[in-house]
Design an enzyme around this catalytic site. Structure first.
Site, short mmCIF file in Angstrom:
data_model
loop_
_atom_site.label_atom_id
_atom_site.label_comp_id
_atom_site.label_asym_id
_atom_site.label_seq_id
_atom_site.Cartn_x
_atom_site.Cartn_y
_atom_site.Cartn_z
N TYR A 144 0.85 -1.19 0.00
CA TYR A 144 0.00 0.00 0.00
C TYR A 144 0.88 1.24 0.00
CZ TYR A 144 -3.46 3.45 1.60
OH TYR A 144 -4.29 4.55 1.72
N ASP A 239 9.09 2.62 0.20
CA ASP A 239 8.06 3.29 0.97
C ASP A 239 8.24 2.85 2.43
OD1 ASP A 239 5.81 4.06 2.35
OD2 ASP A 239 4.41 3.55 0.75
N LYS A 267 4.08 8.72 9.08
CA LYS A 267 3.77 8.16 10.40
C LYS A 267 4.74 8.62 11.50
CE LYS A 267 0.57 4.90 8.57
NZ LYS A 267 0.55 4.08 7.39
C1 PLP Z 1 0.04 4.62 5.97
C2 PLP Z 1 0.82 4.35 4.74
C3 PLP Z 1 0.80 5.22 3.64
C4 PLP Z 1 -0.14 6.39 3.55
O1 PLP Z 1 0.09 7.34 4.52
P1 PLP Z 1 -1.11 8.36 4.91
O2 PLP Z 1 -0.47 9.29 5.86
O3 PLP Z 1 -2.20 7.50 5.48
O4 PLP Z 1 -1.53 9.01 3.65
C5 PLP Z 1 1.66 4.98 2.59
N1 PLP Z 1 2.50 3.93 2.61
C6 PLP Z 1 2.54 3.07 3.64
C7 PLP Z 1 3.51 1.94 3.62
C8 PLP Z 1 1.68 3.23 4.73
O5 PLP Z 1 1.69 2.35 5.73
#
Ligand code: PLP
Length: 430
Positions: A144, A239, A267
């Protein structure tokens, strides 16, 4: 458990917001039951509007590595707020946090702050395309990267190479250049690189996928991906929105000893406030406006509140030796929960990497493919989720999500969790 106040808020919320929520998984749709409205967090605990107390393993989906309402983070935010929340002009906090990030990630010379992981991932892809002049990207199934159009493809259908959007409203043209490869499948990755390499700007991945339950990279897979990207002249984008500052100060790249060309953060970097970031070598970041032609901007980006929360969090992580503390707690979690899960071997699995964990109802011994997650029994997960909630344990409300330990979960919290788990398993599987 009395949830009267949450229930009436939810009823009202349902009329005011889609599904009553501002982010879909919060609605408890996949585990049944109704969402709780949280009034307060303190350390590893949360309290709902009816004053029920829970040991929290959702931790706002990862950012709260120091627990809820950490004193130093709260003070830093209050302090910054007193002098103004946003100027739309540079401030010294941006410089301080940028320095801290760059110091921790050797692959990053230059960083740009944004307001969410989604924004960071979307911008990183634009940067990869702008830098290479190529238009296609490869992503792995089950990973994701936020909800930008071109990344809203999972391609779980096995043979899927050309993406199909996962969401209504995504113009298929926006995902046709997103190629999907199964995670942990280097052969397939190489095939796609051979056939499409000349058009591919980047391979984007969660080095440890944490958004489809917890999928572990097989030994050598990340390294092989790095080698293949170099061989075919493609940028590697990690990511690290979850893994950054979680597996180690320098994220998965430090933990596994593999560096990426572009890194996406989120995060933990915002210490519970909205922050995302992307960074890379000076050469690559030169392309970003105002230095270069790749446009990306943000009214509230780098605002003093969010930057201060991030600075206070990263400082405290270092000062209190958080990775050592977390590593001990993670071991304790494994030692306490492992044997209970083991009693039901063949029916349930505890998968864990450091302070990230997931419980799967499966006969698999380990989960390394999206396919295996899809085969898990999500009905049993719902039962487990509601049993745990009844026993005062708040887990992320979906079997496709993970749990997080913070540096302030105590032995007593973990012991209570083990008792709850034992009861839940006996009831569901006994
Ligand atoms: C949470 C998450 C996102 C998106 O971040 P948001 O602040 O919710 O837009 C993207 N990549 C990963 C791996 C995530 O866990």
């Amino acid at each position: 458990m009395n949830i009267g106040k949450s229930r009436s808020l939810y009823k009202k919320a349902l009329k005011l917001m889609p599904g009553g929520v501002n982010s879909p998984v919060r609605a408890f749709k996949s585990v049944g039951g109704e969402p709780l409205f949280i009034k307060k967090g303190a350390g590893p605990h949360i309290f709902d509007e009816d004053d029920n107390e829970f040991i929290d393993y959702c931790m706002s989906w990862g950012p709260l590595i120091l627990g809820h309402a950490d004193d130093d983070v709260v003070l830093a935010v209050i302090d910054a707020a007193r002098s103004g929340t946003s100027f739309g002009a540079p401030n010294r906090y941006e410089v301080e946090l940028a320095e801290m990030v760059i110091q921790r990630f050797p692959s990053i010379d230059v960083v740009r702050f944004v307001n969410s992981g989604t924004e960071a991932a979307m911008s990183a892809i634009r940067l990869a395309r702008g830098f290479t002049g190529k238009k296609k990207i490869i992503k792995f199934d089950g990973c994701y990267h936020g909800h930008a159009d071109s990344l809203l493809v999972a391609g779980g259908s096995g043979i899927a190479t050309f993406g199909i959007p996962d969401s209504a409203g995504v113009n298929p043209d926006n995902v046709k250049d997103t190629l999907v490869v199964p995670f942990n499948d280097s052969d397939r990755l190489e095939q796609v690189l051979i056939s499409e390499g000349a058009d591919i700007a980047a391979v984007i991945m969660e080095p440890v996928p944490c958004n489809y339950g917890l999928i572990l990279p097989e030994k050598g897979f990340l390294k092989k991906t790095r080698v293949l990207c170099d061989r075919y002249g493609v940028l590697l984008v990690f990511d690290e929105v979850i893994t950054g500052f979680r597996l180690a100060a320098g994220g998965a790249q430090e933990y596994f000893g593999i560096s990426s060309d572009i890194t996406i953060l989120g995060k933990i970097i915002g210490g519970g406030l909205p922050v995302g970031a992307y960074g890379a070598s000076r050469d690559i970041m030169k392309k970003i406006a105002p230095d270069g032609p790749v446009y990306q901007a943000g009214t509230l980006s780098g605002n003093p509140l969010a930057m201060s929360a991030g600075i206070a969090t990263l400082k405290k992580i270092e000062e209190t030796n958080v990775y050592k503390v977390l590593s001990e707690k993670s071991l304790k979690l494994k030692t306490l929960l492992g044997p209970i899960i083991e009693m039901y071997r063949g029916e349930v699995l505890l998968q864990q990497i450091e302070s990230i964990f997931a419980v799967f109802f499966t006969n698999s011994k380990t989960i390394t493919r999206l396919k295996s997650v899809k085969e898990c029994d999500m009905k049993l997960f719902s039962e487990y989720h509601s049993e745990m909630l009844d026993s005062g344990i708040y887990l992320s409300p979906s079997g496709f999500e993970v749990g997080f330990l913070s540096s302030v979960h105590t032995d007593e919290d973990l012991e209570k969790t083990a008792v709850a788990l034992s009861g839940a398993m006996a009831k569901i599987l006994g």
